[in-house]
Design a protein around this motif. Structure first.
Motif: not given
Length: 719
Positions: A415-416, A508-514, A519-524, A528-529
């Motif tokens: 993931x990126x 808010x996602x806690x984890x994502x698969x490997x 994965x587009x996210x705002x700061x904070x 975790x991948x």
């Protein structure tokens, strides 16, 4: 009307009298019994006076009040219990030796006395709410210290420190305490120069104080758990405070893995009132000696406290929103001093306050060698304005060629992560020709782009269908800062075969698969991948660096490092691309992975300028008239320097009002008051006395010149 008439009328309407009586009994409300005034009741034979802290957060009532203890309440009226008293009775309303009148109010019984300093008759305790002692002497002392430091009231601090009562949770017994666990080995702490020695000192009953610059990666939770286990092995308690629920979940899992079930409690607001109060009681009763939680846990009544630990003190979640707005770092520093326990301040980054603790010698550093840092940190590459100028197409799309290449290569391995400093679709729009901000014709609010392609005012919510630029007459718009959802849409079109996930305020996602994904996210909100991210893009760096704030550079670096720490190490191919000017100090600190050096240089500059944390500062805000009156009345220390006043930026009408912020549409001003080191207590005392005098005169609002004045000691944002 007589009863006979009523029965006759009831019979005429066809309703039997017996049924009418039943109806009247069913709908009649029984009068609510009020707590007794104990008029004429005998007093307790021993220590008949109770000193009570009433639950009123006004400053001019920030003291104890004496009440008489009826003999019937003698057994339950012990120090620390919740009570109800009548407050506000007149001096001349005395019957049979008791003051009467006033409204019922909650409070805490602080101590029992043989006699009172007050010479007149006392009102009696109305009720002991519960015989459960919830306010210990240690907690009361800590709350008083916090109130004095932040120019607040003791009652306000106790509202933060003691959770509301839940009768069902209180009635349930707490479990028996488990045996003391064995001392753990140092584990990943051996990666740091003084890490193993820190764990050994905790296990041996020592009180080391350290600022810990953690290596990137997921091991920080296990390292905190081992520090807690070492403290428990010495027969003492431990407290860990983290910024949010996701971090609590990780530390909770690590503690369970290291200690096993039942050795620690979790204190968060998300747990619900009954579960949280049950866990809090288990801590107070000594059933568990270890606590992990968010900022509300900073007052947790851990017995025999041996360690207080704080993770990521730069996170804004550690700053309490309710009066007197204490910061978890300062509260834990007070606990370390009062309880003489160990202190651990950890983060991937480093704040200026943490650097000051090390520079002053109060705490020692725990850092890894450069070889360990290079092995654990990803490769960081930069894209500045000169690079974007040579790549005009990429400049328009916000993703230069280097970033596209990093994404393509990263997706081959996993993931990126893409960090965007704004949430939503297109938060702010501007003219594409002259770059003038696009504003609403009705209220001059900022226009925002919507998912459907239309425009809407961010203040009044009106739709805008025929906008044109009043400066140049242009009709085309461009995004000033593109939000997370718009970025996800663009990346989805560029990589159609790759799944795109977003993590932000709405979800808010806690984890994502490997597996490979964007994965587009705002700061904070970065999840975790599994196995770490293969690459990360840090977009729109100028948006964070350009904020008019003293902490802009420190905060931008912290946000970048928090995201980059989730990326695999350089040896595993992890790469981070930051779109920001490479010559800027925070960008260079990220490239070298040297947050400590950046914090030390920031501290030196603030020392020259006299800014916090080298100095102590307070912000006082209100209307121009109220602020001028307050500054004229307050007796500041001789070394105090008043900066301002200056106008406070108006609040956005479309957003919720923050605590202490001016009402929408009301012009406020703010003055900063600065004192040198060692005079912070004098400043807080002066501000508290002046504010107490205002509230005693009715200055909390109403009359002209008596409008509210807001005081914030150690404001996080000073511009």
């Amino acid at each position: 009307m007589s009863s006979e008439d009523g029965q006759a009328r009831g019979g005429a309407e066809g309703v039997p009298p017996e049924q009418l009586a039943l109806i009247r009994d069913a709908v009649r409300k029984a009068p609510r019994a009020k707590p007794r005034t104990w008029r004429g009741a005998a007093l307790a034979k021993d220590l008949p006076v109770a000193r009570v802290l009433v639950d009123k957060g006004v400053l001019h009532l920030d003291r104890y009040f004496d009440y008489a203890v009826p003999e019937e309440l003698d057994a339950d009226a012990q120090p620390g219990v919740r009570v109800r008293v009548r407050f506000g009775a007149g001096r001349h309303r005395v019957r049979e030796g008791r003051r009467e009148g006033g409204g019922l109010i909650d409070g805490y019984l602080v101590e029992r006395l043989a006699e009172s300093d007050y010479s007149g008759p006392l009102a009696a305790l109305a009720q002991v709410v519960s015989p459960e002692p919830v306010l210990s002497e240690e907690l009361l002392g800590l709350a008083r210290a916090v109130a004095d430091r932040y120019a607040g009231s003791l009652a306000d601090v106790l509202q933060l420190a003691v959770p509301p009562r839940n009768a069902r949770a209180e009635a349930k017994p707490s479990p028996e305490p488990l045996p003391v666990p064995p001392a753990p080995d140092a584990g990943p702490w051996t990666r740091y120069a003084r890490g193993a020695a820190f764990i050994e000192s905790l296990a041996g009953g020592g009180t080391p104080r350290a600022v810990w610059n953690a290596l990137p990666g997921p091991a920080w939770a296990e390292e905190l758990a081992r520090a807690v286990a070492a403290t428990l092995a010495s027969g003492r308690g431990a407290l860990v405070v983290v910024p949010d629920g996701r971090a609590v979940t990780r530390v909770d899992a690590a503690l369970t893995s290291v200690l096993g079930e039942g050795h620690h409690a979790v204190l968060t607001a998300e747990a619900g009132p009954e579960k949280r109060y049950r866990q809090w009681l288990a801590v107070r009763r000594g059933s568990v000696r270890a606590v992990v939680g968010t900022r509300a846990a900073m007052f947790a009544p851990v017995r025999d406290l041996g360690l207080v630990a704080l993770w990521d003190d730069g996170d804004g979640s550690h700053s309490e929103l309710h009066a007197p707005q204490p910061h978890a770092r300062e509260v834990l520093l007070l606990r370390a001093a009062h309880d003489r326990c160990a202190f651990l301040l950890g983060s991937w980054s480093c704040t200026v306050e943490a650097a000051q603790l090390v520079e002053s010698g109060w705490a020692g550093p725990i850092v890894a060698g450069r070889e360990q840092v290079r092995a654990a940190a990803p490769l960081v590459r930069t894209v500045g304005d000169q690079d974007l100028a040579r790549d005009e197409a990429a400049r328009a799309a916000r993703l230069p060629t280097l970033a596209w290449q990093a994404v393509r290569e990263g997706l081959k391995q996993g993931p990126v992560l893409v960090q965007v400093p704004r949430r939503g679709y297109v938060p702010r729009m501007a003219c594409a020709q002259c770059r003038a901000p696009a504003r609403c014709r009705h209220c001059a609010g900022p226009l925002e782009g919507q998912d459907a392609g239309g425009l809407r005012c961010g203040w009044c919510g009106r739709e805008e269908g025929a906008w044109h630029c009043p400066e140049c007459g242009g009709f085309r718009l461009r995004a000033q800062v593109v939000g997370a959802r718009r970025t996800a849409e663009e990346l989805g079109r560029a990589f159609p075969a790759v799944p795109v996930r977003t993590s932000g305020r709405e979800q808010v996602l806690d984890t994502v698969p490997g597996s490979p994904a964007l994965v587009v996210s705002t700061p904070g909100a970065e999840p975790v991948a599994e196995g770490g991210y293969a690459a990360a893009l840090l977009l729109d760096g100028w948006a964070m660096l350009g904020r008019p704030d003293l902490r802009a550079g420190e905060e931008a670096l912290r946000r970048w490092i928090d995201a980059a720490a989730l990326v695999r190490g350089q040896g595993d191919g992890g790469t981070v691309v930051v779109v920001a000017e490479p010559t800027l100090r925070p960008v260079q600190a990220l490239v070298r992975w040297d947050p400590v050096g950046h914090a030390v240089r920031e501290l030196a500059e603030r020392a020259e300028l006299g800014f916090p944390p080298v100095s102590r500062m307070a912000a006082v805000s209100g209307t121009a008239e109220a602020l001028a009156g307050f500054l004229a009345a307050v007796e500041l220390p001789g070394e105090a320097e008043v900066l301002g006043p200056v106008p406070v930026p108006p609040a956005d009408p479309g957003r919720p009002r923050r605590p202490g912020a001016p009402p929408a549409g009301e012009p406020w001003e703010r003055a900063l008051i600065r004192v040198p080191p060692g005079r912070g207590a004098a400043l807080a005392s002066a501000l508290k006395s002046a504010q107490a005098a205002r509230t005693a005169r009715g200055g909390s609002g109403g009359g002209a010149g008596n409008e509210a004045v807001r005081i914030r000691v150690d404001p996080p944002d000073i511009g």
